[in-house]
Scaffold this motif. Structure first.
Motif, PDB file in Angstrom:
ATOM      1  N   ILE A  29       0.910  -1.103  -0.079  1.00 47.31           N
ATOM      2  CA  ILE A  29       0.004  -0.089   0.193  1.00 47.31           C
ATOM      3  C   ILE A  29       0.942   1.356   0.028  1.00 47.31           C
ATOM      4  O   ILE A  29       0.644   2.178  -0.680  1.00 47.31           O
ATOM      5  N   ILE A  30       2.062   1.397   0.773  1.00 47.03           N
ATOM      6  CA  ILE A  30       2.950   2.543   1.018  1.00 47.03           C
ATOM      7  C   ILE A  30       3.715   2.456  -0.415  1.00 47.03           C
ATOM      8  O   ILE A  30       3.528   3.789  -0.867  1.00 47.03           O
ATOM      9  N   SER A  31       3.809   1.551  -1.027  1.00 50.09           N
ATOM     10  CA  SER A  31       4.682   1.626  -2.323  1.00 50.09           C
ATOM     11  C   SER A  31       3.770   2.222  -3.353  1.00 50.09           C
ATOM     12  O   SER A  31       4.003   3.244  -3.876  1.00 50.09           O
ATOM     13  N   ILE A  32       2.563   1.899  -3.366  1.00 47.72           N
ATOM     14  CA  ILE A  32       1.272   2.390  -4.439  1.00 47.72           C
ATOM     15  C   ILE A  32       1.331   3.998  -4.113  1.00 47.72           C
ATOM     16  O   ILE A  32       1.253   4.783  -5.050  1.00 47.72           O
ATOM     17  N   ILE A  33       1.343   4.241  -2.958  1.00 46.09           N
ATOM     18  CA  ILE A  33       0.900   5.754  -2.534  1.00 46.09           C
ATOM     19  C   ILE A  33       2.370   6.698  -2.895  1.00 46.09           C
ATOM     20  O   ILE A  33       1.869   7.436  -3.543  1.00 46.09           O
ATOM     21  N   LEU A  34       3.206   5.824  -2.753  1.00 50.00           N
ATOM     22  CA  LEU A  34       4.474   6.724  -3.004  1.00 50.00           C
ATOM     23  C   LEU A  34       4.596   6.683  -4.411  1.00 50.00           C
ATOM     24  O   LEU A  34       5.348   8.022  -5.303  1.00 50.00           O
ATOM     25  N   PHE A  35       4.185   5.906  -5.510  1.00 47.45           N
ATOM     26  CA  PHE A  35       4.350   5.925  -6.913  1.00 47.45           C
ATOM     27  C   PHE A  35       3.311   6.827  -7.219  1.00 47.45           C
ATOM     28  O   PHE A  35       3.675   7.812  -8.078  1.00 47.45           O
ATOM     29  N   LEU A  36       1.946   7.134  -6.717  1.00 45.14           N
ATOM     30  CA  LEU A  36       1.134   7.984  -7.121  1.00 45.14           C
ATOM     31  C   LEU A  36       1.664   9.518  -6.814  1.00 45.14           C
ATOM     32  O   LEU A  36       1.488  10.283  -7.658  1.00 45.14           O
ATOM     33  N   PHE A  37       2.166   9.618  -5.657  1.00 47.44           N
ATOM     34  CA  PHE A  37       2.668  10.746  -5.300  1.00 47.44           C
ATOM     35  C   PHE A  37       3.869  11.348  -6.101  1.00 47.44           C
ATOM     36  O   PHE A  37       3.825  12.772  -6.541  1.00 47.44           O
ATOM     37  N   ALA A  38       5.010  10.510  -6.436  1.00 49.48           N
ATOM     38  CA  ALA A  38       5.740  10.917  -7.610  1.00 49.48           C
ATOM     39  C   ALA A  38       5.006  11.134  -9.084  1.00 49.48           C
ATOM     40  O   ALA A  38       5.518  12.141  -9.562  1.00 49.48           O
ATOM     41  N   ILE A  39       3.868  10.497  -9.334  1.00 47.09           N
ATOM     42  CA  ILE A  39       3.153  10.942 -10.590  1.00 47.09           C
ATOM     43  C   ILE A  39       2.652  12.371 -10.521  1.00 47.09           C
ATOM     44  O   ILE A  39       2.771  13.178 -11.421  1.00 47.09           O
ATOM     45  N   VAL A  40       1.879  12.757  -8.996  1.00 44.86           N
ATOM     46  CA  VAL A  40       1.491  13.932  -8.995  1.00 44.86           C
ATOM     47  C   VAL A  40       2.542  14.926  -9.043  1.00 44.86           C
ATOM     48  O   VAL A  40       2.354  16.128  -9.557  1.00 44.86           O
ATOM     49  N   LEU A  41       3.583  14.729  -8.464  1.00 48.56           N
ATOM     50  CA  LEU A  41       4.969  15.693  -8.483  1.00 48.56           C
ATOM     51  C   LEU A  41       5.434  15.887  -9.977  1.00 48.56           C
ATOM     52  O   LEU A  41       5.618  16.930 -10.269  1.00 48.56           O
ATOM     53  N   PHE A  42       5.341  14.908 -10.425  1.00 44.63           N
ATOM     54  CA  PHE A  42       5.833  15.042 -11.951  1.00 44.63           C
ATOM     55  C   PHE A  42       4.898  15.814 -12.620  1.00 44.63           C
ATOM     56  O   PHE A  42       5.257  16.510 -13.597  1.00 44.63           O
ATOM     57  N   LEU A  43       3.551  15.887 -12.701  1.00 45.20           N
ATOM     58  CA  LEU A  43       2.543  16.662 -13.303  1.00 45.20           C
ATOM     59  C   LEU A  43       2.416  18.046 -13.023  1.00 45.20           C
ATOM     60  O   LEU A  43       2.209  18.798 -13.805  1.00 45.20           O
ATOM     61  N   LEU A  44       3.067  18.213 -11.712  1.00 49.40           N
ATOM     62  CA  LEU A  44       3.040  19.699 -11.101  1.00 49.40           C
ATOM     63  C   LEU A  44       4.325  20.387 -11.138  1.00 49.40           C
ATOM     64  O   LEU A  44       4.652  21.318 -10.479  1.00 49.40           O
ATOM     65  N   ARG A  45       5.625  19.452 -11.592  1.00 49.00           N
ATOM     66  CA  ARG A  45       6.793  20.138 -11.315  1.00 49.00           C
ATOM     67  C   ARG A  45       6.836  21.252 -12.135  1.00 49.00           C
ATOM     68  O   ARG A  45       6.498  21.694 -13.146  1.00 49.00           O
ATOM     69  N   LYS A  46       7.780  22.158 -11.350  1.00 50.43           N
ATOM     70  CA  LYS A  46       8.074  23.590 -11.763  1.00 50.43           C
ATOM     71  C   LYS A  46       9.636  23.927 -11.479  1.00 50.43           C
ATOM     72  O   LYS A  46      10.051  24.774 -12.196  1.00 50.43           O
ATOM     73  N   ARG A  47      10.101  23.309 -10.458  1.00 42.77           N
ATOM     74  CA  ARG A  47      11.428  23.646  -9.998  1.00 42.77           C
ATOM     75  C   ARG A  47      12.496  22.328 -10.057  1.00 42.77           C
ATOM     76  O   ARG A  47      11.679  21.065 -10.086  1.00 42.77           O
ATOM     77  N   MET A  48      13.507  22.533 -10.152  1.00 42.64           N
ATOM     78  CA  MET A  48      14.569  21.618  -9.730  1.00 42.64           C
ATOM     79  C   MET A  48      14.506  20.765  -8.540  1.00 42.64           C
ATOM     80  O   MET A  48      14.704  19.592  -8.405  1.00 42.64           O
ATOM     81  N   LEU A  49      13.973  21.250  -7.493  1.00 41.21           N
ATOM     82  CA  LEU A  49      13.806  20.814  -6.187  1.00 41.21           C
ATOM     83  C   LEU A  49      12.522  19.854  -6.283  1.00 41.21           C
ATOM     84  O   LEU A  49      12.855  18.710  -5.550  1.00 41.21           O
ATOM     85  N   THR A  50      11.627  20.175  -7.241  1.00 43.50           N
ATOM     86  CA  THR A  50      10.680  19.122  -7.135  1.00 43.50           C
ATOM     87  C   THR A  50      11.005  17.712  -7.932  1.00 43.50           C
ATOM     88  O   THR A  50      10.649  16.810  -7.508  1.00 43.50           O
ATOM     89  N   LYS A  51      11.865  17.850  -8.713  1.00 40.15           N
ATOM     90  CA  LYS A  51      12.582  16.781  -9.391  1.00 40.15           C
ATOM     91  C   LYS A  51      13.425  15.785  -8.652  1.00 40.15           C
ATOM     92  O   LYS A  51      13.369  14.697  -8.640  1.00 40.15           O
ATOM     93  N   ILE A  52      13.799  16.525  -7.434  1.00 32.59           N
ATOM     94  CA  ILE A  52      14.624  15.762  -6.599  1.00 32.59           C
ATOM     95  C   ILE A  52      13.477  15.108  -5.680  1.00 32.59           C
ATOM     96  O   ILE A  52      13.894  13.793  -5.399  1.00 32.59           O
ATOM     97  N   TYR A  53      12.609  15.658  -5.428  1.00 29.10           N
ATOM     98  CA  TYR A  53      11.511  15.052  -4.433  1.00 29.10           C
ATOM     99  C   TYR A  53      10.712  13.754  -5.427  1.00 29.10           C
ATOM    100  O   TYR A  53      10.401  12.788  -4.844  1.00 29.10           O
ATOM    101  N   ILE A  54      10.734  14.068  -6.600  1.00 26.23           N
ATOM    102  CA  ILE A  54      10.140  12.907  -7.623  1.00 26.23           C
ATOM    103  C   ILE A  54      10.979  11.722  -7.577  1.00 26.23           C
ATOM    104  O   ILE A  54      10.530  10.434  -7.270  1.00 26.23           O
ATOM    105  N   VAL A  55      12.304  11.873  -7.785  1.00 26.32           N
ATOM    106  CA  VAL A  55      13.200  10.926  -7.626  1.00 26.32           C
ATOM    107  C   VAL A  55      13.175  10.091  -6.221  1.00 26.32           C
ATOM    108  O   VAL A  55      13.310   9.022  -5.963  1.00 26.32           O
ATOM    109  N   ALA A  56      13.130  11.069  -5.068  1.00 30.15           N
ATOM    110  CA  ALA A  56      13.167  10.278  -3.593  1.00 30.15           C
ATOM    111  C   ALA A  56      12.148   9.440  -3.479  1.00 30.15           C
ATOM    112  O   ALA A  56      11.982   8.579  -2.848  1.00 30.15           O
ATOM    113  N   ALA A  57      10.831   9.920  -3.895  1.00 29.73           N
ATOM    114  CA  ALA A  57       9.521   9.236  -3.753  1.00 29.73           C
ATOM    115  C   ALA A  57       9.777   7.988  -4.630  1.00 29.73           C
ATOM    116  O   ALA A  57       9.226   6.874  -4.271  1.00 29.73           O
ATOM    117  N   LEU A  58      10.139   8.037  -5.975  1.00 27.19           N
ATOM    118  CA  LEU A  58      10.462   6.621  -6.761  1.00 27.19           C
ATOM    119  C   LEU A  58      11.220   5.753  -6.021  1.00 27.19           C
ATOM    120  O   LEU A  58      10.962   4.595  -5.949  1.00 27.19           O
TER     121      LEU A  58
END
Length: 260
Positions: A29-58
């Protein structure tokens, strides 16, 4: 962020640590939530910092998923639900030791994974020899971070038990190519024997504990004193040993005049 990979590394280790404390279903369940969170961050990405959080979530999602799949496919099928008396076949994969009049061995078995067994007499065999014997095996119980179960699972040990009759053990000598770990264990064994010969009693036990992480012969009172003083890490493989290894490696590299 100057060192984004540092964040990713720590996130992965923390996620792996948490996943080891949970059951397979919550991990999924946690793995699925983190994958979905990474997808949301990817769709809303605006800054380099967000990209780092996407990689960390994945990365953390992969940590939960990898541990979950590994546990379900490799560990869970070999876990015992109750004690059994059965025929066991496997290889001695670590140095044996004696404690309270019994001899303890780690055996990598064909059917039960890695197990820890004890016997009332030493088994006449060498490291990585194959042995076959009748044994009484027990599941490892306990829950929580510092339970007996967590301790043994961290070492890859899935069951404990004892040999029914030492005289009935069949030993098949390993005359073929031995793994590198065999020779590393032989060096450790030679160091242990030398310390036993050169130093008396508890001085020898403490020296082996600090140098090799071998705490089996240390008196319980001394161990409690170390815990009360908050320095019990000195008797385990810890930063002290890593510092010695790192400094030794750096010394060799400097002598070879290698650049950074």
């Amino acid at each position: 962020m100057k060192r984004p990979l540092t964040l990713v590394g720590f996130v992965y280790l923390f996620a792996l640590f948490v996943s080891m404390q949970l059951d397979p279903f919550p991990n999924m369940i946690i793995s699925i939530i983190l994958f979905l969170f990474a997808i949301v961050l990817f769709l809303l990405r605006k800054r380099m910092l967000t990209k780092i959080y996407i990689v960390a979530a994945l990365t953390s999602a992969m940590a939960f998923l990898v541990y979950d799949v590994s546990y379900v496919c490799r560990v869970k099928p070999k876990l015992l639900n109750e004690s059994v008396t059965t025929k066991v076949s496997g290889n001695i994969c670590d140095l044996p030791y004696e404690s309270y009049g019994r001899f303890h061995y780690i055996v990598d078995t064909d059917n039960f994974g890695k197990i820890k067994i004890s016997s009332d007499a030493p088994i006449e065999c060498d490291l990585f020899d194959k042995i076959e014997f009748d044994a009484k095996l027990f599941p490892i119980t306990g829950s929580g971070l510092f339970s007996k179960r967590s301790y043994y699972m961290s070492k890859g040990i899935l069951a404990t038990g004892y040999v029914c009759k030492v005289s009935d053990i069949d030993v098949l000598k390993n005359n073929g190519t031995k793994p590198f770990y065999y020779y590393a264990l032989k060096v450790r064994e030679a160091i242990t024997k030398s310390i036993r010969i050169l130093l008396p009693g508890q001085v020898s036990a403490m020296s082996r504990g600090m140098l090799l992480g071998d705490k089996y012969d240390i008196d319980e009172t001394i161990s409690e004193n170390f815990r009360d003083l908050g320095i019990s890490h000195l008797l385990a493989v810890s930063g002290l040993h890593m510092s010695v290894i790192t400094n030794s490696l750096m010394f060799v590299l400097k002598k070879l005049r290698l650049g950074r």
